[in-house]
Every structure is written in C-alpha cells, then in structure tokens.
Scaffold this active site. Structure first.
Site, PDB file in Angstrom:
ATOM      1  N   HIS A  69       0.819  -1.214   0.000  1.00 60.54           N
ATOM      2  CA  HIS A  69       0.000   0.000   0.000  1.00 60.54           C
ATOM      3  C   HIS A  69       0.856   1.269   0.000  1.00 60.54           C
ATOM      4  CE1 HIS A  69      -3.061  -2.917   1.320  1.00 60.54           C
ATOM      5  NE2 HIS A  69      -3.905  -2.094   0.717  1.00 60.54           N
ATOM      6  N   SER A 110      -5.104  -3.148   5.211  1.00 60.58           N
ATOM      7  CA  SER A 110      -3.714  -2.810   4.918  1.00 60.58           C
ATOM      8  C   SER A 110      -2.891  -3.015   6.181  1.00 60.58           C
ATOM      9  CB  SER A 110      -3.620  -1.349   4.468  1.00 60.58           C
ATOM     10  OG  SER A 110      -2.286  -0.904   4.495  1.00 60.58           O
ATOM     11  N   ARG A 111      -1.774  -3.704   6.055  1.00 60.50           N
ATOM     12  CA  ARG A 111      -0.886  -3.867   7.218  1.00 60.50           C
ATOM     13  C   ARG A 111      -0.244  -2.544   7.602  1.00 60.50           C
ATOM     14  NH1 ARG A 111       2.351  -8.832   4.882  1.00 60.50           N
ATOM     15  NH2 ARG A 111       0.617 -10.253   4.623  1.00 60.50           N
ATOM     16  N   THR A 112       0.001  -1.710   6.627  1.00 64.08           N
ATOM     17  CA  THR A 112       0.673  -0.435   6.871  1.00 64.08           C
ATOM     18  C   THR A 112      -0.264   0.624   7.425  1.00 64.08           C
ATOM     19  OG1 THR A 112       2.057  -0.944   4.953  1.00 64.08           O
ATOM     20  CG2 THR A 112       2.187   1.281   5.818  1.00 64.08           C
TER      21      THR A 112
END
Length: 140
Positions: A69, A110-112
């Site tokens: 992302h 999203s991991r971010t």
C-alpha cells in the site's frame, strides 16, 4: 464621504484571498475521486485537502496492482503535492475489479495503514459514473 473611501478599499483587501481560495478549490475539485485498475489490487481510502484547510476536504479511492500500500501512497503524493494538496490515509484493503462481469468485491485490510471503511468506499464507487451499474460487494 470617508465611509465611501473606506468601502472602496474592500475589493483590494478581499481580492488576494478570493484568488487563493478559488485556485485551491479548483485544484481539489479537479482530482478524480476514483482511480482503480482491472483485476485484484490493493487500494487506499484517502482524505485530501488543501494545505491549511483540513475542514474542506474530499475522500478519494486509489487502487493499483503493486506489492504494498505504501507504493500507492507514494504515487498519490507525486500526483497531489505539486498542486498543493495534502493527503491523509483513512485506511486500505483490496479490491477485485471485474469490469467484464460488472462486479467489484471490496475486502481485507492494509498492514501499513489499517483497515478502510469498505462501505464508504462502496458508496464512492457507486457515485462514480463508471461503476454506477456494477454489483459491489463488501466483506469486512
């Protein structure tokens, strides 16, 4: 008579502010609300606003076939910073866009940047003329 002289100064005072606000708003309105590609992609839900005017922003959706992302966010900044527009990420996820079948599936996080409000994303996509006739499903 003094009052009329004072009133004649108002256009000179207001004009610079009017130009500043109108050009910033034109830049903001000129940004497309949706840019997503075909297939399975990552996407970001982004609040954009002119610098110093966070109250008057709009939410856009950006999606691309990238590894993470953060790459989408970098492309957003490259697009918006020259125009003087700031971006705040509201979250991210994935979009499966099938234009041939007129279907879109919104899911994941999203991991971010954390998870986006997929319902809000769906509403933005449905308001966009390209995706108005699509069947859009949301999976939390």
């Amino acid at each position: 008579m003094k009052m009329f002289k004072s009133l004649s100064l108002i256009p000179r005072i207001v004009s610079p502010f009017q130009k500043c606000y109108s050009t910033d708003l034109i830049n903001l309105v000129g940004v497309p609300r949706v840019k997503i590609t075909k297939g399975q992609n990552r996407y970001l839900l982004v609040n954009i606003h002119t610098h110093g005017f966070t109250k008057y922003g709009r939410v856009i959706v950006r999606g691309a076939d990238v590894d993470n992302h953060l790459a989408i966010f970098d492309s957003i900044l490259e697009e918006l910073e020259p125009e003087g527009i700031c971006a705040k990420i509201l979250g991210g996820g994935r979009i499966l866009n099938e234009p041939d079948n007129k279907k879109i599936k919104i899911y994941g996080t999203s991991r971010t940047f954390g998870g986006a409000d997929h319902t809000r994303t769906r509403n933005i996509l449905q308001a966009w003329t390209t995706y108005k006739d699509f069947k859009i499903t949301v999976k939390q």
